[in-house]
Design a protein around this motif. Structure first.
Motif, PDB file in Angstrom:
ATOM      1  N   ASP A 180       0.842  -1.187   0.000  1.00 44.56           N
ATOM      2  CA  ASP A 180       0.000   0.000   0.000  1.00 44.56           C
ATOM      3  C   ASP A 180       0.887   1.251   0.000  1.00 44.56           C
ATOM      4  O   ASP A 180       2.123   1.142   0.047  1.00 44.56           O
ATOM      5  CB  ASP A 180      -0.973  -0.024   1.178  1.00 44.56           C
ATOM      6  CG  ASP A 180      -0.280   0.120   2.542  1.00 44.56           C
ATOM      7  OD1 ASP A 180       0.909   0.496   2.584  1.00 44.56           O
ATOM      8  OD2 ASP A 180      -0.948  -0.141   3.554  1.00 44.56           O
ATOM      9  N   PRO A 181       0.300   2.468  -0.088  1.00 40.82           N
ATOM     10  CA  PRO A 181       1.127   3.686  -0.161  1.00 40.82           C
ATOM     11  C   PRO A 181       2.076   3.867   1.014  1.00 40.82           C
ATOM     12  O   PRO A 181       3.100   4.545   0.884  1.00 40.82           O
ATOM     13  CB  PRO A 181       0.076   4.805  -0.204  1.00 40.82           C
ATOM     14  CG  PRO A 181      -1.111   4.176  -0.841  1.00 40.82           C
ATOM     15  CD  PRO A 181      -1.122   2.766  -0.321  1.00 40.82           C
ATOM     16  N   ALA A 182       1.764   3.243   2.163  1.00 44.68           N
ATOM     17  CA  ALA A 182       2.646   3.342   3.335  1.00 44.68           C
ATOM     18  C   ALA A 182       3.714   2.260   3.356  1.00 44.68           C
ATOM     19  O   ALA A 182       4.502   2.182   4.290  1.00 44.68           O
ATOM     20  CB  ALA A 182       1.815   3.272   4.609  1.00 44.68           C
ATOM     21  N   GLY A 183       3.746   1.426   2.311  1.00 41.20           N
ATOM     22  CA  GLY A 183       4.740   0.366   2.247  1.00 41.20           C
ATOM     23  C   GLY A 183       4.357  -0.900   2.984  1.00 41.20           C
ATOM     24  O   GLY A 183       5.187  -1.796   3.147  1.00 41.20           O
ATOM     25  N   ARG A 184       3.104  -0.992   3.426  1.00 39.36           N
ATOM     26  CA  ARG A 184       2.645  -2.189   4.127  1.00 39.36           C
ATOM     27  C   ARG A 184       2.154  -3.237   3.130  1.00 39.36           C
ATOM     28  O   ARG A 184       1.565  -2.890   2.106  1.00 39.36           O
ATOM     29  CB  ARG A 184       1.520  -1.842   5.100  1.00 39.36           C
ATOM     30  CG  ARG A 184       1.922  -0.885   6.210  1.00 39.36           C
ATOM     31  CD  ARG A 184       0.731  -0.663   7.134  1.00 39.36           C
ATOM     32  NE  ARG A 184      -0.353  -0.002   6.406  1.00 39.36           N
ATOM     33  CZ  ARG A 184      -0.690   1.269   6.564  1.00 39.36           C
ATOM     34  NH1 ARG A 184      -0.032   2.018   7.421  1.00 39.36           N
ATOM     35  NH2 ARG A 184      -1.693   1.793   5.883  1.00 39.36           N
ATOM     36  N   PRO A 185       2.351  -4.521   3.432  1.00 45.03           N
ATOM     37  CA  PRO A 185       1.875  -5.573   2.522  1.00 45.03           C
ATOM     38  C   PRO A 185       0.359  -5.555   2.392  1.00 45.03           C
ATOM     39  O   PRO A 185      -0.357  -5.327   3.375  1.00 45.03           O
ATOM     40  CB  PRO A 185       2.365  -6.865   3.192  1.00 45.03           C
ATOM     41  CG  PRO A 185       3.458  -6.444   4.120  1.00 45.03           C
ATOM     42  CD  PRO A 185       3.100  -5.076   4.579  1.00 45.03           C
TER      43      PRO A 185
END
Length: 303
Positions: free
Chosen positions: A125-130
């Protein structure tokens, strides 16, 4: 081709990729490498029985499998019992999750099977979370079928733009998985192929999806968009290949599956939230859609 079982794989066989499967299946696919995903493989089958295979989990890669031609499938229910034979369209896909031991049933048919070996790093996602995909990630999806056919066409080409076109189609398929098959639910607009992305259709779909328990009537949807009911029906057929009723039923089933997978709510409550006036109607629709009961589906998820 002889039936292939887990014992056919050596202990040191790597996870799902074209090299290991080529050795296992005794055939060579058409392979292309992408700058986005590591590898794509196009397999051609022509045999008269279902083949079972399993293997060693691949911790870093999802494997997306799409049958590109229609085929006769020996149906296996979610609880493992044999089901009836049925004809499946070319938009049917399944996914082997990263870290899961591959287990697949290759249909007794002639046809083309596309494998996309999709790195986990693409689904962030945009926050770098899977972005977590649903445990039961398989079914008919016109958008994934659309990108699979584009990948097939580009894999058989060889010109200056092939690499870019492969990357674009892979990213499109990844975004479809993230939108439609993640644990966060479904984005209605993602079910429309780009060629028929009519804003009036999208708005009608969004209104239906936002009101699963009490959806607006076709006449209301058409009036809100300033078009006739016939025109709206045509937009649904062109955009998703279904009537509004069939599309709404599929979205209700998507929502029911999501709630069964992620909550412990009573099945009766889930049925009401998804727009079913009785648990009997919900149960019959769920069984027809998924080949098992809601209770058995939830029990399998818990196991």
């Amino acid at each position: 081709m002889p039936q292939l079982l887990a014992e056919a794989m050596a202990d040191d066989t790597p996870g799902m990729n074209a090299t290991s499967l080529s050795r296992l299946w005794g055939r060579a696919p058409t392979v292309r490498r992408s700058r986005v995903a590591g590898e794509l493989a196009l397999w051609r089958f022509n045999h008269d029985k279902v083949t079972t295979f399993s293997g060693i989990p691949d911790e870093e890669t999802h494997t997306v499998c799409v049958m590109l031609d229609g085929f006769l499938h020996d149906d296996l229910r979610l609880d493992g019992r044999p089901g009836s034979k049925k004809y499946m369209t070319g938009d049917v896909f399944s996914l082997v999750h990263a870290g899961s031991a591959p287990l697949s049933y290759i249909p007794a048919a002639q046809g083309l099977l596309l494998h996309l070996y999709l790195p986990l790093k693409l689904l962030l996602d945009p926050a770098g979370r899977p972005i977590e995909l649903r445990e039961q990630c398989h079914g008919e999806d016109r958008r994934i079928g659309h990108y699979a056919r584009r990948l097939r066409a580009e894999m058989l080409c060889d010109d200056a733009a092939t690499g870019l076109a492969l990357d674009a189609a892979i990213l499109g398929m990844a975004s479809s998985l993230a939108r439609c098959w993640s644990t966060s639910g479904v984005t209605p607009a993602a079910w429309v192929t780009g060629a028929h992305c009519d804003r009036r259709l999208l708005r009608a779909m969004e209104r239906l999806a936002a009101n699963l328990d009490a959806p607006p009537r076709l006449a209301e949807l058409a009036e809100a968009e300033g078009i006739s009911q016939r025109h709206l029906l045509n937009l649904f057929q062109e955009g998703v290949g279904q009537s509004p009723h069939r599309w709404l039923t599929a979205r209700r089933m998507d929502r029911a599956r999501f709630l069964l997978e992620t909550t412990d709510r009573e099945i009766t409550d889930i049925a009401l939230e998804c727009g079913f006036s009785s648990s009997q109607h919900f149960s019959a629709t769920f069984r027809a859609h998924f080949g098992t009961t809601a209770t058995a589906f939830r029990r399998r998820i818990a196991d």
